[in-house]
Design a protein around this motif. Structure first.
Motif, PDB file in Angstrom:
ATOM      1  N   ASN A 157       0.852  -1.188   0.000  1.00 21.17           N
ATOM      2  CA  ASN A 157       0.000   0.000   0.000  1.00 21.17           C
ATOM      3  C   ASN A 157       0.883   1.231   0.000  1.00 21.17           C
ATOM      4  O   ASN A 157       2.062   1.169   0.363  1.00 21.17           O
ATOM      5  CB  ASN A 157      -0.880   0.016   1.256  1.00 21.17           C
ATOM      6  N   SER A 158       0.308   2.362  -0.359  1.00 21.09           N
ATOM      7  CA  SER A 158       1.084   3.593  -0.284  1.00 21.09           C
ATOM      8  C   SER A 158       1.374   3.889   1.181  1.00 21.09           C
ATOM      9  O   SER A 158       0.611   3.517   2.074  1.00 21.09           O
ATOM     10  CB  SER A 158       0.312   4.746  -0.930  1.00 21.09           C
ATOM     11  N   VAL A 159       2.464   4.545   1.426  1.00 25.40           N
ATOM     12  CA  VAL A 159       2.820   4.925   2.787  1.00 25.40           C
ATOM     13  C   VAL A 159       1.766   5.880   3.336  1.00 25.40           C
ATOM     14  O   VAL A 159       1.400   5.811   4.506  1.00 25.40           O
ATOM     15  CB  VAL A 159       4.242   5.521   2.826  1.00 25.40           C
ATOM     16  N   GLN A 160       1.247   6.762   2.487  1.00 27.39           N
ATOM     17  CA  GLN A 160       0.183   7.673   2.913  1.00 27.39           C
ATOM     18  C   GLN A 160      -1.017   6.882   3.435  1.00 27.39           C
ATOM     19  O   GLN A 160      -1.565   7.193   4.479  1.00 27.39           O
ATOM     20  CB  GLN A 160      -0.243   8.562   1.740  1.00 27.39           C
ATOM     21  N   GLN A 161      -1.379   5.847   2.726  1.00 24.22           N
ATOM     22  CA  GLN A 161      -2.504   4.992   3.112  1.00 24.22           C
ATOM     23  C   GLN A 161      -2.201   4.274   4.431  1.00 24.22           C
ATOM     24  O   GLN A 161      -3.043   4.222   5.322  1.00 24.22           O
ATOM     25  CB  GLN A 161      -2.716   3.963   1.997  1.00 24.22           C
ATOM     26  N   LEU A 162      -1.015   3.726   4.561  1.00 23.74           N
ATOM     27  CA  LEU A 162      -0.629   3.025   5.782  1.00 23.74           C
ATOM     28  C   LEU A 162      -0.602   3.964   6.986  1.00 23.74           C
ATOM     29  O   LEU A 162      -1.096   3.628   8.061  1.00 23.74           O
ATOM     30  CB  LEU A 162       0.741   2.368   5.615  1.00 23.74           C
ATOM     31  N   ALA A 163      -0.027   5.141   6.807  1.00 21.67           N
ATOM     32  CA  ALA A 163       0.095   6.095   7.908  1.00 21.67           C
ATOM     33  C   ALA A 163      -1.270   6.539   8.414  1.00 21.67           C
ATOM     34  O   ALA A 163      -1.441   6.801   9.608  1.00 21.67           O
ATOM     35  CB  ALA A 163       0.923   7.295   7.472  1.00 21.67           C
TER      36      ALA A 163
END
Length: 172
Positions: free
Chosen positions: A10-16
């Motif tokens: 997943n994108s890091v933005q999504q994970l964060a």
């Protein structure tokens, strides 16, 4: 067929936005921490700076030797005297920030995954995941080929912010 969903992080933005702690593939193991090869660790010497003006105008032998040494020992270097106007660099930074502030859905329009599953370097996303235990960078990126002009693949270039393509294609 084996489940290979791990190949598509997943994108890091999504994970964060959805987790308290980064997943284990983003964390360094204790031995990796002890090896001391960390960004932000105290460096014994500064990152080499190469003066492009000296290389391009007169091909200064001393500067050429510094470049060779930087590539052989560090693998990268900082550039000075490159001839780019500060206003142009400011425009590039502003357009880049605007892109990364867009919604995830908008950024995914420039995805580096073909059909959502086949990795390519160009586009928005993460690094290619080759093994299940690979350490991943806690970053999302936009990788675009700017030069040579004929090598640009505008399919992966953002249409928002509106100024993005104009700024990045008129930088020379």
């Amino acid at each position: 067929m084996a489940d290979e969903s791990w190949r598509l992080p997943n994108s890091v933005q999504q994970l964060a936005a959805s987790m308290q702690e980064p997943p284990s593939q983003y964390l360094l193991r204790e031995q990796e921490l002890l090896d001391g090869n960390l960004a932000g660790a105290e460096m014994l010497e500064p990152v080499p700076t190469i003066d492009l003006g000296l290389l391009s105008a007169s091909y200064d032998l001393e500067e050429a030797a510094k470049l060779r040494s930087a590539l052989q020992t560090w693998g990268f270097f900082q550039v000075s005297n490159h001839g780019m106007e500060a206003s142009m660099m400011d425009s590039v930074m502003t357009a880049s920030r605007e892109f990364f502030h867009l919604s995830l859905e908008e950024k995914k329009k420039c995805s580096n995954l073909i059909d959502g599953k086949y990795f390519q370097v160009e586009g928005y996303g993460n690094d290619q995941v080759r093994t299940q235990d690979q350490r991943l960078d806690w970053s999302d990126r936009l990788h675009l080929r700017v030069e040579p002009e004929g090598g640009r693949n505008l399919v992966h270039w953002p249409t928002h912010p509106k100024s993005f393509r104009m700024i990045f294609t008129n930088t020379h």
